[in-house]
Design a protein around this motif. Structure first.
Motif: not given
Length: 475
Positions: A356-365, A369-373
């Motif tokens: 889940l960390f690697l999947r949600r790391l893709g939401e970083v822009t 702000a850092w992605p809440a997920s």
């Protein structure tokens, strides 16, 4: 359907004819219809698959045999193992000309069963069926599953369970242990024949045993690199479970990590952690050394040593490529090893869910702000700030574009992973006669990278009661 029996007819000294034994009250649970169609087997009826895989009645043209091999098990050599509960029924020649083994697991006693009953249980059969398809969908070379049959026949393991069979397929089930058996049983004259068989049927682009061993080293290194990047622990990397074709073979107490635990052990029969997640690369090399020893005298020693010397570089290069892609990095930079070391340290120290960390790391822009997920996965987000800032600077250094990077990361970081807790829930339902959870999980795992709103519950973190523990070897 075009059945042939190349192994049985060309290598009769490497197998024994065996008649499969019927299961009591056999019941067809699942057919992998897409794969059956791909192999040219779609026209075989459900009734014929039940007869073949559960009722001891092979299809016309099948010549079932049990293969003989040996192997190093937990470091010690076992001189005669073989298919103790599995049969090579035949090979199917697919429409594209590819040859596929039809290998039935749980078909009863064979000359190699020793003190076993030759059976598989529903629990382990479901686990193998799901895992082989899950790894295939992740792009990891593996045997695959075709047919699942259950029964009411009692089978005694650590408790009373019910017997089952799984029909699996691969271009070949030849193992390191095949070579070892003939090397150390005084039948070394058979090894050139095995090598010739492999070259003709599976490596026609290669010219000799030296090139073949080099390719086995390359495939093994790349396979284990894929396991490491996927957080997959095989659990029983004995040489008899190592494929000469570089496939994931023989699913026992495997496990995908949940929280990142580098020394994760999934097999409760491995208290010393010989086959822990972080030991798999070294074990792969050790197993290749044993294969090289068995080939000595048939392949030039210098060629064997040169091939072995390539193993670490092959593994590390492929693993680095995979991990850079999982972090959305397009090119290698000098500071990347330090970036990765700190990431893995933080993941382990904070017991963060790897997938889940690697999947949600893709939401970083690049900004904002850092992605809440993503933050929701971190017990203490504050200690991650320095690494996240460093990661953001690393993205900027190569001109990474947010949307394109997220799409690329989503295509390599799965949302749906075969976690042990999911497999166990499916098994418990199936044991009560309910296959609906199996069908849902099987469907979701075939598209692991896609957003699938109907299966969102299968992509959530594990429940608090589940700790990703060890499993039994019994199957």
């Amino acid at each position: 359907m075009k059945l042939i029996n190349t192994f049985a007819t060309e290598l009769p000294w490497a197998c024994e004819p065996v008649v499969p034994q019927p299961l009591q009250d056999a019941q067809l649970l699942h057919l992998n219809r897409d794969l059956l169609a791909e192999l040219g087997l779609a026209e075989v009826s459900d009734a014929h698959w039940l007869a073949c895989c559960g009722e001891g009645r092979p299809l016309p043209g099948m010549q079932p045999v049990a293969q003989v091999y040996a192997g190093h098990q937990f470091g010690g050599y076992s001189p005669r193992l073989g298919d103790g509960r599995a049969l090579l029924l035949a090979e199917q020649q697919a429409p594209d000309g590819q040859r596929w083994d039809l290998h039935l697991k749980g078909a009863g006693k064979t000359p190699f069963s020793r003190f076993g009953d030759g059976r598989a249980v529903l629990r382990s059969s479901i686990r193998e069926y799901l895992a082989s398809e899950a790894l295939h969908a992740l792009g990891i070379p593996t045997t695959r599953a075709l047919v699942l049959v259950a029964s009411q026949e009692p089978v005694y393991r650590e408790q009373v369970e019910t017997g089952a069979t799984v029909l699996r397929t691969a271009p070949s089930h030849l193992r390191f242990g095949h070579i070892e058996y003939f090397a150390w049983s005084g039948q070394g004259e058979k090894i050139p024949l095995l090598l010739d068989y492999l070259l003709r049927h599976h490596f026609p682009e290669l010219n000799n045993g030296a090139e073949l061993f080099t390719e086995v080293v390359r495939r093994t290194a790349r396979l284990i690199a894929k396991w490491q990047a996927a957080g997959f622990c095989h659990g029983v990397m004995n040489t008899d479970n190592m494929s000469l074709l570089g496939l994931t073979l023989d699913y026992g107490p495997y496990g995908f990590i949940d929280a990142y635990v580098p020394d994760f052990v999934c097999n409760h029969s491995d208290p010393a952690g010989r086959y822990a997640l972080d030991q798999q690369p070294a074990v792969g090399y050790w197993n290749l050394q044993k294969l090289a020893q068995a080939l000595a005298g048939h392949v030039d020693d210098a060629a064997l040593a040169a091939a072995l010397a390539q193993y670490e570089q092959q593994l590390m290069l492929h693993y680095s490529e995979l991990m850079r892609a999982k972090l959305g990095l397009a090119v290698w930079q000098e500071d990347d090893p330090a970036l990765f070391r700190e990431l893995f340290r933080l993941l382990a120290a904070n017991k963060v869910d790897y997938h889940l960390f690697l999947r949600r790391l893709g939401e970083v822009t690049q900004e904002g702000a850092w992605p809440a997920s993503l933050l929701a996965l971190l017990p203490d987000p504050a200690i991650w700030q320095a690494w996240l800032e460093r990661y953001r600077l690393r993205l900027a250094s190569e001109g990474s574009e947010d949307g394109a990077r997220k799409a690329q990361m989503d295509a390599i970081n799965p949302k749906y992973v075969l976690r042990n807790t999911l497999a166990q829930q499916v098994i418990e339902a199936a044991e009560q006669g309910n296959m609906a959870p199996f069908e849902r999980l099987f469907t979701a795992l075939r598209r692991p990278y896609d957003e699938q709103p109907d299966y969102e519950d299968l992509a959530t973190p594990n429940p608090a009661w589940y700790c990703g523990g060890e499993l039994s070897c019994s199957s």
